[in-house]
Write an enzyme that holds these catalytic residues in place. Structure first.
Site, mmCIF file in Angstrom:
data_model
loop_
_atom_site.group_PDB
_atom_site.id
_atom_site.type_symbol
_atom_site.label_atom_id
_atom_site.label_comp_id
_atom_site.label_asym_id
_atom_site.label_seq_id
_atom_site.Cartn_x
_atom_site.Cartn_y
_atom_site.Cartn_z
ATOM 1 C CB SER A 63 -0.906 0.027 1.233
ATOM 2 O OG SER A 63 -1.774 -1.081 1.248
HETATM 3 N N1 SAH Z 1 -1.290 -4.601 4.021
HETATM 4 C C1 SAH Z 1 -0.569 -4.908 2.808
HETATM 5 C C2 SAH Z 1 -1.388 -4.519 1.582
HETATM 6 C C3 SAH Z 1 -1.449 -5.643 0.615
HETATM 7 S S1 SAH Z 1 -2.606 -5.536 -0.696
HETATM 8 C C4 SAH Z 1 0.814 -4.271 2.812
HETATM 9 O O1 SAH Z 1 1.109 -3.467 3.706
HETATM 10 O O2 SAH Z 1 1.622 -4.589 1.947
HETATM 11 C C5 SAH Z 1 -3.944 -6.508 -0.064
HETATM 12 C C6 SAH Z 1 -3.673 -7.940 0.302
HETATM 13 O O3 SAH Z 1 -4.913 -8.503 0.724
HETATM 14 C C7 SAH Z 1 -3.152 -8.812 -0.829
HETATM 15 O O4 SAH Z 1 -1.962 -9.430 -0.436
HETATM 16 C C8 SAH Z 1 -4.275 -9.849 -1.020
HETATM 17 O O5 SAH Z 1 -3.792 -11.143 -1.372
HETATM 18 C C9 SAH Z 1 -4.913 -9.872 0.349
HETATM 19 N N2 SAH Z 1 -6.297 -10.350 0.406
HETATM 20 C C10 SAH Z 1 -7.310 -10.134 -0.473
HETATM 21 N N3 SAH Z 1 -8.438 -10.759 -0.064
HETATM 22 C C11 SAH Z 1 -8.139 -11.368 1.119
HETATM 23 C C12 SAH Z 1 -8.868 -12.201 2.031
HETATM 24 N N4 SAH Z 1 -10.156 -12.527 1.830
HETATM 25 N N5 SAH Z 1 -8.222 -12.657 3.129
HETATM 26 C C13 SAH Z 1 -6.926 -12.362 3.358
HETATM 27 N N6 SAH Z 1 -6.190 -11.599 2.530
HETATM 28 C C14 SAH Z 1 -6.771 -11.106 1.418
#
Ligand code: SAH
Length: 213
Positions: A63
């Site tokens: 993010s």
């Molecule tokens: N917090 C992260 C942002 C990653 S983007 C950071 O700081 O890098 C969002 C993430 O949510 C992705 O890795 C995606 O695989 C995950 N995601 C999407 N749907 C999800 C679900 N139902 N349960 C767990 N993770 C999920």
């Protein structure tokens, strides 16, 4: 390695998020403390301290620092807060929450990302719980949580997560199924009542169902 050059770049990033409106001192300190470049492949290190999202593999992104700061500020983290994060991704947001003194439980649906971050963060000195699973279900065995943060765009508010909030607890979640989501904060005001506030539009990768092994 975290060098003076990295610290200098990080100070500039901190100035930038403050100029964009972040006020919580604890958030500012945490963004200033977490070496974001460690979450990048070495060839992309020069992008680590720009205020931008960036691809981390498996079609996902780390993010934007401003978004991480914004969600962290909305959560009003206090030392010792028990926090559930949905969407571990790179682990950067989880590291920021750890720096703020939260007890973090983070869940990711993609095995590859789960595996990578669960090795990296302990090596950086962060202690937290990593779970491979579907964030729509949360972690009922560890509930209730003081705070829940969802870092993927949710088409609707997941019911199971609401039931895992403590009374007085808050969830920050981007809600929307289209190209943009509305940043939403839900406060559990009693066993059966919840209040909602909205904080503008953001862009997230979608929250998807099930686990990818
Ligand atoms: N917090 C992260 C942002 C990653 S983007 C950071 O700081 O890098 C969002 C993430 O949510 C992705 O890795 C995606 O695989 C995950 N995601 C999407 N749907 C999800 C679900 N139902 N349960 C767990 N993770 C999920």
């Amino acid at each position: 390695m975290d060098t003076f050059r990295h610290k200098g770049l990080r100070n500039r990033l901190v100035k930038e998020i403050v100029e964009k409106g972040i006020k919580d001192e604890r958030v500012i300190k945490a963004i200033g403390a977490v070496p974001r470049h460690i979450f990048f492949e070495s060839s992309f290190i020069k992008f680590a301290y720009q205020d931008k999202a960036f691809p981390i593999g498996a079609g996902q992104t780390i993010s934007q620092p401003y978004t991480v700061a914004f969600q962290s500020e909305l959560l009003q983290i206090k030392t010792g807060d028990k926090v559930l994060e949905v969407g571990t991704g790179s682990g950067y947001q989880a590291a920021v929450l750890c720096e703020m003194g939260a007890k973090v439980f983070t869940i990711e649906r993609q095995k590859e990302l789960h595996f990578k971050s669960s090795l990296l963060l302990p090596r950086m000195g962060y202690k937290l719980g990593f779970f491979l699973g579907d964030g729509y279900k949360g972690l009922p065995q560890f509930a209730p949580f003081d705070k829940i943060i969802v870092t993927a765009g949710a088409p609707q508010i997941p019911e199971d997560l609401l039931t895992q909030l403590s009374i007085g607890g808050m969830m920050v979640i981007p809600v929307g199924s289209g190209d943009v989501q509305m940043m939403t904060r839900i406060t559990r005001t009693s066993e059966t009542q919840f209040s909602q506030e909205q904080f503008g539009q953001f862009l997230f990768v979608p929250m998807l169902k099930g686990v990818v092994k």
